[in-house]
Design a protein around this motif. Structure first.
Motif, PDB file in Angstrom:
ATOM      1  N   ASP A 144       0.820  -1.219   0.000  1.00  0.00           N
ATOM      2  CA  ASP A 144       0.000   0.000   0.000  1.00  0.00           C
ATOM      3  C   ASP A 144       0.852   1.267   0.000  1.00  0.00           C
ATOM      4  N   VAL A 145       1.887   1.256  -0.823  1.00  0.00           N
ATOM      5  CA  VAL A 145       2.791   2.407  -0.962  1.00  0.00           C
ATOM      6  C   VAL A 145       2.430   3.151  -2.241  1.00  0.00           C
ATOM      7  N   ASP A 146       2.495   4.464  -2.190  1.00  0.00           N
ATOM      8  CA  ASP A 146       2.250   5.273  -3.379  1.00  0.00           C
ATOM      9  C   ASP A 146       3.449   6.197  -3.609  1.00  0.00           C
ATOM     10  N   VAL A 147       4.023   6.120  -4.804  1.00  0.00           N
ATOM     11  CA  VAL A 147       5.156   6.971  -5.178  1.00  0.00           C
ATOM     12  C   VAL A 147       4.720   7.813  -6.368  1.00  0.00           C
ATOM     13  N   PRO A 148       4.464   9.104  -6.166  1.00  0.00           N
ATOM     14  CA  PRO A 148       3.974   9.947  -7.261  1.00  0.00           C
ATOM     15  C   PRO A 148       5.089  10.362  -8.216  1.00  0.00           C
ATOM     16  N   ALA A 149       4.712  11.094  -9.229  1.00  0.00           N
ATOM     17  CA  ALA A 149       5.676  11.565 -10.237  1.00  0.00           C
ATOM     18  C   ALA A 149       6.712  12.489  -9.600  1.00  0.00           C
ATOM     19  N   ASP A 150       7.870  12.542 -10.255  1.00  0.00           N
ATOM     20  CA  ASP A 150       8.962  13.443  -9.860  1.00  0.00           C
ATOM     21  C   ASP A 150       9.599  13.084  -8.525  1.00  0.00           C
ATOM     22  N   CYS A 151       9.364  11.859  -8.015  1.00  0.00           N
ATOM     23  CA  CYS A 151      10.038  11.401  -6.802  1.00  0.00           C
ATOM     24  C   CYS A 151      11.266  10.577  -7.192  1.00  0.00           C
ATOM     25  N   VAL A 152      12.275  10.634  -6.349  1.00  0.00           N
ATOM     26  CA  VAL A 152      13.473   9.821  -6.544  1.00  0.00           C
ATOM     27  C   VAL A 152      13.746   9.060  -5.246  1.00  0.00           C
ATOM     28  N   LEU A 153      13.785   7.728  -5.345  1.00  0.00           N
ATOM     29  CA  LEU A 153      14.116   6.866  -4.217  1.00  0.00           C
ATOM     30  C   LEU A 153      15.277   5.975  -4.636  1.00  0.00           C
ATOM     31  N   ASP A 154      16.358   6.014  -3.874  1.00  0.00           N
ATOM     32  CA  ASP A 154      17.509   5.174  -4.173  1.00  0.00           C
ATOM     33  C   ASP A 154      17.961   4.472  -2.899  1.00  0.00           C
ATOM     34  N   GLU A 155      18.000   3.145  -2.938  1.00  0.00           N
ATOM     35  CA  GLU A 155      18.401   2.315  -1.796  1.00  0.00           C
ATOM     36  C   GLU A 155      17.567   2.643  -0.561  1.00  0.00           C
ATOM     37  N   CYS A 156      16.271   2.796  -0.765  1.00  0.00           N
ATOM     38  CA  CYS A 156      15.365   3.125   0.334  1.00  0.00           C
ATOM     39  C   CYS A 156      14.525   1.913   0.729  1.00  0.00           C
ATOM     40  N   ILE A 157      13.987   1.973   1.933  1.00  0.00           N
ATOM     41  CA  ILE A 157      13.006   1.008   2.426  1.00  0.00           C
ATOM     42  C   ILE A 157      11.754   1.796   2.759  1.00  0.00           C
ATOM     43  N   VAL A 158      10.662   1.511   2.045  1.00  0.00           N
ATOM     44  CA  VAL A 158       9.415   2.257   2.208  1.00  0.00           C
ATOM     45  C   VAL A 158       8.383   1.312   2.807  1.00  0.00           C
TER      46      VAL A 158
ATOM     47  N   ARG B 144       5.170   5.699   7.810  1.00  0.00           N
ATOM     48  CA  ARG B 144       3.982   6.544   7.897  1.00  0.00           C
ATOM     49  C   ARG B 144       3.683   6.851   9.352  1.00  0.00           C
ATOM     50  N   ALA B 145       3.634   8.126   9.687  1.00  0.00           N
ATOM     51  CA  ALA B 145       3.284   8.554  11.037  1.00  0.00           C
ATOM     52  C   ALA B 145       1.770   8.451  11.234  1.00  0.00           C
ATOM     53  N   PRO B 146       1.293   8.458  12.491  1.00  0.00           N
ATOM     54  CA  PRO B 146      -0.149   8.353  12.735  1.00  0.00           C
ATOM     55  C   PRO B 146      -0.983   9.415  12.032  1.00  0.00           C
ATOM     56  N   ASP B 147      -0.399  10.597  11.804  1.00  0.00           N
ATOM     57  CA  ASP B 147      -1.159  11.656  11.131  1.00  0.00           C
ATOM     58  C   ASP B 147      -1.047  11.589   9.619  1.00  0.00           C
ATOM     59  N   GLY B 148      -0.413  10.547   9.097  1.00  0.00           N
ATOM     60  CA  GLY B 148      -0.297  10.355   7.653  1.00  0.00           C
ATOM     61  C   GLY B 148       0.954  10.940   7.040  1.00  0.00           C
ATOM     62  N   THR B 149       1.707  11.749   7.790  1.00  0.00           N
ATOM     63  CA  THR B 149       2.937  12.286   7.268  1.00  0.00           C
ATOM     64  C   THR B 149       4.011  11.192   7.230  1.00  0.00           C
ATOM     65  N   VAL B 150       5.124  11.500   6.590  1.00  0.00           N
ATOM     66  CA  VAL B 150       6.197  10.520   6.413  1.00  0.00           C
ATOM     67  C   VAL B 150       7.394  10.945   7.238  1.00  0.00           C
ATOM     68  N   THR B 151       7.942  10.004   7.997  1.00  0.00           N
ATOM     69  CA  THR B 151       9.202  10.236   8.702  1.00  0.00           C
ATOM     70  C   THR B 151      10.291   9.436   8.016  1.00  0.00           C
ATOM     71  N   ALA B 152      11.484   9.975   7.978  1.00  0.00           N
ATOM     72  CA  ALA B 152      12.614   9.332   7.298  1.00  0.00           C
ATOM     73  C   ALA B 152      13.787   9.237   8.261  1.00  0.00           C
ATOM     74  N   SER B 153      14.482   8.113   8.193  1.00  0.00           N
ATOM     75  CA  SER B 153      15.689   7.919   9.000  1.00  0.00           C
ATOM     76  C   SER B 153      16.671   7.103   8.182  1.00  0.00           C
ATOM     77  N   PRO B 154      17.970   7.375   8.301  1.00  0.00           N
ATOM     78  CA  PRO B 154      18.965   6.658   7.487  1.00  0.00           C
ATOM     79  C   PRO B 154      19.097   5.208   7.929  1.00  0.00           C
ATOM     80  N   HIS B 155      19.396   4.323   6.970  1.00  0.00           N
ATOM     81  CA  HIS B 155      19.631   2.916   7.319  1.00  0.00           C
ATOM     82  C   HIS B 155      21.104   2.532   7.136  1.00  0.00           C
ATOM     83  N   ASP B 156      21.996   3.469   7.007  1.00  0.00           N
ATOM     84  CA  ASP B 156      23.418   3.158   6.936  1.00  0.00           C
ATOM     85  C   ASP B 156      23.888   2.616   8.285  1.00  0.00           C
TER      86      ASP B 156
END
Length: 307
Positions: free
Chosen positions: A262-276, A295-307
Motif C-alpha cells: 500500500d505504498v504510493d510513489v507519485p511523479a517526480d520522486c526519486v528513491l535510491d536504496e530506500c526502504i518504504v 507513515r506517522a499516525p497523522d499520515g505524514t512521512v518520517t525518514a531515518s537513514p539505514h546506513d
C-alpha cells in the motif's frame, strides 16, 4: 517452535510497523520463507509464539494450511525470552524433542542432519553452527574437540575462533519443564537467566554443536535487512521488490529500493536504496537516498537513514 515474539529493537523503525518475522525479504515475508522451508524439510506441525504486533504475523500465516502446515500459537502477555517462550508453549507442542527455529534469521541447514547428530550424541540441545567469520560483529559458541559446547563468548576478541549459531536447534522438552511458569528466561544469557550457560557448567556434553557450511542471512539491522533483501531479489530475479497494492508513477525514479504494501510513489520522486514501509504516501517531488520511510499516525512521512 518458531520464535516470533521478539521486539526487534535493533531493526527499528521497521519493527514499529511489522513484527520482525513479518518483514518481507525480496517481496516475501520472512515468516513465509521459514515456514515453506520447514514444510519442504518435512516439518509441518508448527507453533509460533506471539507478543509484538501479533496481527502482522497471524494475517500472513493463519492456520498454516496455505503453506501445507498446521500452525498454532502461544500468546505471551509478557515477553518470556528464548527459553521462557518454549517453556510456556510445551503443552501446545506436545513433543519430547522438537526444533526451535529463530523467526528472524534465514538459513538452508539440513534439518535431517541436525536430527541425526542430536540422536547420535544423546545431547539435550544441539545447536546448528557455522564458523564465526565476524567475531567483531557476532558473539560465538565455543566447542571442544568432541563437539561439546564449552561456552558462549561475547563478540570481540573472546569470540575469535568460535562458531556462530544460525538460529536452528533441536532440544529436549524436559530442559524447559523445570522453569518457573510464565517468567522470562533466556537460553543464552551469561548470567542467572542463561539456561544453556548453567547446563554447560553443570552437565558437560549436554549442549553440543552441529558444525556445517549452511548459508545464513542476517537481518539484524535495517542496513543488514536491505542487503539481505537485495541479495535474495538478485538471486531470484525479482528486481526491486514491491508489495501488494503499491503504485509507482511512471514519472518517478525508484532504484535499488524495497517497497512494502500500500505504498504510493507519485511523479517526480526519486528513491535510491530506500526502504518504504506499509501505507507510505511519498511526498511529491521528494528525494531520498538510503532512508527508511515510515507513515506517522497523522499520515505524514518520517525518514531515518539505514546506513
Amino acid at each position: 517452535m518458531i520464535l516470533t515474539a521478539g521486539l526487534g529493537a535493533r531493526l527499528r523503525p521497521l519493527t514499529t510497523v511489522r513484527a520482525k518475522p513479518a518483514i518481507p525479504v525480496a517481496g516475501v515475508p520472512m515468516i513465509s520463507r521459514i515456514v515453506a522451508w520447514l514444510a519442504g524439510s518435512g516439518v509441518n506441525d508448527l507453533v509460533l509464539n506471539l507478543h509484538h504486533l501479533p496481527q502482522t504475523l497471524t494475517c500472513i500465516v493463519g492456520d498454516g494450511s496455505d503453506l501445507s502446515t498446521r500452525v498454532r500459537y502461544s500468546w505471551e502477555a509478557t515477553l518470556l525470552g528464548s527459553a521462557g517462550g518454549p517453556a510456556r508453549a510445551l503443552p501446545i507442542i506436545g513433543a519430547d524433542t522438537f526444533f526451535v527455529i529463530n523467526g528472524d534469521t534465514l538459513t538452508n541447514v539440513d534439518l535431517d542432519a541436525v536430527a541425526a547428530a542430536h540422536a547420535a550424541s544423546g545431547a539435550r540441545v544441539t545447536l546448528a553452527l557455522v564458523p564465526n567469520t565476524r567475531p567483531d560483529h557476532y558473539g560465538g559458541v565455543s566447542l571442544d574437540a568432541s563437539g561439546r559446547v564449552t561456552g558462549f563468548p561475547r563478540r570481540g576478541p573472546a569470540a575469535a575462533g568460535s562458531y556462530h549459531f544460525i538460529g536452528v536447534q533441536l532440544v529436549s522438552a524436559d530442559l524447559f519443564r523445570g522453569l518457573p511458569a510464565d517468567q522470562p528466561w533466556n537460553s543464552i544469557g551469561g548470567g542467572d537467566d542463561g539456561v544453556y550457560d548453567a547446563l554447560v557448567a553443570e552437565r558437560p556434553g549436554a549442549v553440543r554443536g552441529y558444525v556445517c557450511s549452511a548459508a545464513f542471512w542476517d537481518v539484524g539491522t535495517a542496513a543488514d535487512y536491505w542487503r539481505t533483501s537485495a541479495a535474495f531479489a538478485a538471486a531470484e530475479g525479482t528486481g526491486d521488490p514491491s508489495g501488494r497494492c503499491t503504485h509507482v508513477h511512471p514519472g518517478a525514479r525508484v532504484t535499488r529500493s524495497i517497497l512494502w504494501d500500500d505504498v504510493d510513489v507519485p511523479a517526480d520522486c526519486v528513491l535510491d536504496e530506500c526502504i518504504v514501509t506499509d501505507g507510505v504516501r511519498v511526498p511529491p517531488g521528494s528525494r531520498y537516498l538510503r532512508q527508511v520511510l515510515v507513515r506517522a499516525p497523522d499520515g505524514t512521512v518520517t525518514a531515518s537513514p539505514h546506513d
